[in-house]
Motif scaffolding. Structure first.
Motif, mmCIF file in Angstrom:
data_model
loop_
_atom_site.group_PDB
_atom_site.id
_atom_site.type_symbol
_atom_site.label_atom_id
_atom_site.label_comp_id
_atom_site.label_asym_id
_atom_site.label_seq_id
_atom_site.Cartn_x
_atom_site.Cartn_y
_atom_site.Cartn_z
ATOM 1 N N SER A 508 0.833 -1.204 0.000
ATOM 2 C CA SER A 508 0.000 0.000 0.000
ATOM 3 C C SER A 508 0.865 1.251 0.000
ATOM 4 O O SER A 508 2.001 1.254 0.504
ATOM 5 N N CYS A 509 0.313 2.307 -0.586
ATOM 6 C CA CYS A 509 0.971 3.609 -0.556
ATOM 7 C C CYS A 509 -0.086 4.683 -0.346
ATOM 8 O O CYS A 509 -1.270 4.461 -0.608
ATOM 9 N N ILE A 510 0.351 5.828 0.153
ATOM 10 C CA ILE A 510 -0.566 6.934 0.413
ATOM 11 C C ILE A 510 -0.375 7.985 -0.684
ATOM 12 O O ILE A 510 0.727 8.475 -0.899
ATOM 13 N N ILE A 511 -1.461 8.325 -1.360
ATOM 14 C CA ILE A 511 -1.441 9.362 -2.394
ATOM 15 C C ILE A 511 -2.593 10.314 -2.099
ATOM 16 O O ILE A 511 -3.753 9.896 -2.008
ATOM 17 N N ASN A 512 -2.279 11.581 -1.950
ATOM 18 C CA ASN A 512 -3.293 12.594 -1.621
ATOM 19 C C ASN A 512 -4.132 12.180 -0.414
ATOM 20 O O ASN A 512 -5.358 12.266 -0.427
ATOM 21 N N GLN A 513 -3.430 11.671 0.590
ATOM 22 C CA GLN A 513 -4.035 11.278 1.869
ATOM 23 C C GLN A 513 -4.995 10.093 1.733
ATOM 24 O O GLN A 513 -5.856 9.874 2.581
ATOM 25 N N LYS A 514 -4.818 9.316 0.665
ATOM 26 C CA LYS A 514 -5.666 8.147 0.475
ATOM 27 C C LYS A 514 -4.781 6.944 0.185
ATOM 28 O O LYS A 514 -3.771 7.053 -0.500
ATOM 29 N N LYS A 548 8.641 8.098 -3.889
ATOM 30 C CA LYS A 548 9.423 8.425 -2.700
ATOM 31 C C LYS A 548 8.769 9.609 -2.003
ATOM 32 O O LYS A 548 7.815 10.196 -2.505
ATOM 33 N N GLU A 549 9.284 9.959 -0.882
ATOM 34 C CA GLU A 549 8.708 11.050 -0.111
ATOM 35 C C GLU A 549 8.683 12.329 -0.943
ATOM 36 O O GLU A 549 9.651 12.670 -1.616
ATOM 37 N N LEU A 553 2.384 11.477 -7.933
ATOM 38 C CA LEU A 553 2.068 10.413 -8.862
ATOM 39 C C LEU A 553 2.033 10.926 -10.302
ATOM 40 O O LEU A 553 2.476 10.247 -11.238
ATOM 41 N N ALA A 554 1.533 12.142 -10.492
ATOM 42 C CA ALA A 554 1.401 12.713 -11.833
ATOM 43 C C ALA A 554 2.737 12.752 -12.558
ATOM 44 O O ALA A 554 2.819 12.460 -13.756
ATOM 45 N N ASN A 555 3.798 13.096 -11.840
ATOM 46 C CA ASN A 555 5.115 13.237 -12.477
ATOM 47 C C ASN A 555 5.827 11.900 -12.656
ATOM 48 O O ASN A 555 6.868 11.837 -13.319
ATOM 49 N N ASN A 556 5.303 10.858 -12.065
ATOM 50 C CA ASN A 556 5.992 9.568 -12.093
ATOM 51 C C ASN A 556 5.249 8.477 -12.886
ATOM 52 O O ASN A 556 5.795 7.405 -13.097
ATOM 53 N N THR A 557 4.027 8.775 -13.309
ATOM 54 C CA THR A 557 3.234 7.756 -14.007
ATOM 55 C C THR A 557 3.603 7.703 -15.481
ATOM 56 O O THR A 557 3.652 8.724 -16.169
#
Length: 764
Positions: A508-514, A548-549, A553-557
């Motif tokens: 699991s990972c947290i993206i935009n607090q989700k 990473k910290e 996600l937008a810049n890495n997808t």
């Protein structure tokens, strides 16, 4: 690679195996035509010596035609080709039939115009045309055929008594199936002695014996270019006392039967063909030799492509035609493969090259895949043993190219030269399967696997010796059954998964607090994002670099596999029982917050041949999507608009289930086209990208191309160059058709210096 060296050593000239479409002109016939143009150039209607010489040539040719046809009685009229002959026959018969109806004060609506269901389209279309134009209004009715392509005699017997005309063909142009004309004559004449009967004999000339005067056939059209004469010359046999109406009126040539100055060069050429048909020491092979050639080709094809299925029976077809399909390969793929091997074949009928299915094979009741994948290989009686042997050799080379490209599996393929790396798009019609592999770790994920591609995917996995991490569907598909279960069993994927194939063991990972689940494939993450709307279980899969910290996600997808949520030019439908426009509204807003404007979106369907898209491009043409993302549209307003968009997609029985409303306007963009001279002048300033598939490229490698980027890898190529859109790329393929479509797709996504080579390698 070795296959290339072997092929180049044998590539001396093309092997032409598309003779049912047209034939090369016999050298002796070409010489005769040239001689007529130079020396016998008079008008046959002129009374001076030059005209008389021309008329003598014409009458010699007519007499030989009658000998060839066994037409001691009746007329032979020279035409421009078979189509004119068909018009002449149908017009003549229907004018007479109309007179009969008027004399008997009968209504044409009670009568039939019968034609074979596998007849060339020129026949039913001509019947409809003249039926309407003459105001007869009879029913134009197809005679069914059985699985062998033979006409239903019971149907003819029950309908012939109310038929004004019956049109059949001696030999089918797609399958080579011949009809038993004697049996057919008996059936027709017992049911209706007076019905007009036309037999299309275009494919019969030189392939089966004809003795027309001993039959009750009223009309028989022929075409010269199907048997080594030039285009533009043909002839029609008209039975003695059969009704006749001139199709072309004017100066009264051909004894008033067909006006227009006669085509003397064409007649001189076809005169030579008649000589060959009448000689005992002809350059045309005997029936026994032609049967031997067919057997040799059939055995080679079976050895080269073990999955081959022949679409006709050899016992009721002429030996010069082979119609076949190879399971797992479309007719387009096989056409490209054969063309790269310098073998010319066709997909079904050359007269309907844009049609994806064969109406002939459909009429015979063959499975859809055979109709869609049909290849026609045809040769003329002047072919030689040397040409057959060279064709067989090249067919084997073509098969080897498939093996080395991991499209066919054998022991040698396990040492594939080019490891699979990156994203591959496979398609069946408008449906897409996506495969992402890492060459270093030999890991692969498969997204939205189509059942038609199951065998090919399995072959690819085994050939490349890949480890399957997951096989995942983006939603439950309404238009097809997923191949995921079959592949999971064949590939022995044992990890636990949910109903869409998402593994039970994830991180699991947290993206935009989700919190979102993800799995790893080599050095990438595949993140699962629930995006209900099109269906309740719809998900999007985002392939990205590990986060990473402080990473976004937008810049890495790299790729977003959004199923049918966002399609090219439209949105997935939301009128299924499991759909929700309200949920789609939220899912679209979610995706817009997770993706960069130019993150490539890879959908489950591509109805417009655009390969992929991104939010920036979609918002420019899809106002509905744009208004959702910007908040200019409320949820309730979106529901209303979406209902209207989907209103014409209510499924009708027998029709394809579309998963989204296709755009009403064309999405094709005007791209810069280069011809061969422009390309030569620009080679130092451009990068030439060969977009043919690896098996084609292996057989016909071009030293001019900077890189081979198959269409199946085009989306991967675009992603790699998203930051490099100013390079001047020129796309090239075999004919220019694929390169145009690919160039349009790239230009729409911002590659503004893209162009393509018009006419492709065919015109270089």
């Amino acid at each position: 690679m070795n296959i290339q060296n072997n092929f180049n050593n044998n590539e001396l000239s093309q092997i032409y195996l598309d003779s049912n479409a047209t034939t090369p002109v016999l050298p002796e016939a070409a010489t005769a035509a040239m001689s007529a143009m130079e020396h016998v150039f008079g008008n046959p209607s002129s009374s001076h010596i030059t005209g008389l010489q021309a008329k003598d040539l014409m009458e010699q040719t007519r007499d030989k035609a009658k000998q060839v046809l066994g037409a001691t009685h009746g007329n032979v009229i020279f035409t421009s080709g078979a189509t004119e002959g068909i018009q002449t026959a149908i017009l003549s018969a229907l004018v007479s039939a109309r007179t009969r109806l008027k004399n008997h004060q009968e209504n044409g609506q009670d009568y039939h115009l019968l034609y074979g269901a596998t007849e060339h389209k020129a026949v039913p279309e001509s019947l409809k045309h003249w039926n309407n134009l003459l105001g007869i209004n009879a029913k134009v009715t197809a005679i069914p055929v059985d699985h062998k392509g033979e006409l239903d005699h019971d149907f003819i017997a029950s309908h012939a008594n109310k038929a004004l005309m019956i049109c059949t063909m001696a030999v089918n142009n797609e399958t080579g199936v011949f009809q038993d004309l004697s049996a057919l004559e008996k059936t027709i004449r017992q049911a209706n002695p007076d019905v007009y009967w036309m037999v299309d004999c275009v494919q019969a000339l030189g392939k089966m014996a004809l003795n027309l005067a001993k039959t009750t056939i009223d009309y028989a059209p022929f075409s010269g270019h199907k048997l080594y004469a030039p285009k533009g010359i043909g002839f029609i046999y008209i039975r003695q006392n059969a009704p006749f109406t001139p199709f072309i009126a004017g100066g009264g040539q051909e004894s008033g039967l067909r006006s227009g100055t006669e085509n003397l060069p064409g007649m001189a050429a076809i005169n030579v063909i008649f000589d060959q048909l009448l000689k005992t020491d002809s350059c045309f092979a005997s029936q026994a030799k032609l049967l031997q050639y067919r057997q040799q080709l059939a055995e080679t094809l079976t050895q080269a492509f073990p999955q081959i299925v022949f679409n006709h029976h050899f016992d009721n077809s002429v030996p010069t035609t082979l119609n076949f399909a190879i399971k797992g390969f479309s007719s387009k793929e096989m056409m490209d493969l054969f063309d790269a091997a310098n073998i010319r074949v066709s997909s079904g009928s050359a007269c309907s090259s844009k049609v994806t299915r064969s109406f002939v094979l459909d009429a015979m009741g063959l499975p859809a895949w055979q109709s869609e994948s049909a290849i026609r290989l045809s040769f003329g009686p002047a072919i030689t043993q040397a040409e057959i042997e060279q064709a067989c050799e090249r067919i084997m080379f073509a098969s080897q190219a498939l093996t080395h490209s991991c499209m066919v599996l054998d022991n040698d393929a396990l040492n594939a030269k080019t490891p699979l790396n990156g994203l591959v798009q496979l398609r069946v019609g408008g449906s897409c399967t996506w495969i992402y592999a890492n060459a270093a770790t030999k890991q692969v994920i498969i997204i939205d696997p189509l059942p038609q591609l199951a065998e090919r995917i399995n072959t690819l996995v085994q050939c490349q010796q890949l480890t399957v991490v997951a096989i995942i569907d983006t939603h439950g598909h309404a238009d097809h059954v997923s191949a995921r279960s079959l592949l999971t069993e064949v590939i022995n994927l044992t990890s636990a998964e949910d109903h869409l194939g998402w593994p039970a063991t994830t991180k699991s990972c947290i993206i935009n607090q989700k919190s979102y689940q993800y799995i790893e494939i080599a050095d990438k993450w595949l993140i699962k994002v629930p995006t209900p709307g099109h269906t309740q279980d719809s998900i999007s899969l985002l392939l990205c670099h590990p986060l990473k910290e402080n990473d976004t996600l937008a810049n890495n997808t790299l790729f977003a596999f959004c199923g049918d949520t966002i399609l090219m030019g439209t949105l997935g439908r939301t009128n299924f029982d499991s759909s929700s426009a309200v949920d789609m509204y939220s899912s679209l807003q979610l995706l817009s917050s997770l993706l960069a404007p130019q993150t490539l979106i890879c959908p489950s369907h591509d109805y417009q041949n655009e390969f992929a898209t991104h939010l920036e491009a979609e918002c420019q043409r899809n106002k509905l999507l744009s208004n959702v993302i910007t908040g200019a549209l409320s949820v309730s307003e979106f529901e209303v608009a979406k209902t209207k968009l989907d209103s014409h997609l209510n499924d009708q029985q027998g029709q394809e289930i579309l998963c989204g409303a296709t755009p009403s306007c064309s999405t094709g963009l005007a791209v810069r086209e280069l011809n061969s001279s422009m390309l030569t002048a620009s080679l130092n300033d451009i990068k030439l990208i060969d977009i043919r598939e690896p098996h084609e490229y292996a057989l016909q490698h071009s030293t001019k191309a900077s890189e081979n980027v198959p269409l199946t890898r085009l989306v991967d190529f675009m992603q790699q160059h998203l930051q490099d859109k100013t390079t001047q790329w020129v796309l090239v393929c075999r004919s220019g058709s694929r390169s145009l479509v690919a160039a349009q797709a790239m230009q729409r996504l911002g590659f503004n210096n893209i162009s393509h080579l018009k006419g492709g390698y065919a015109l270089i």
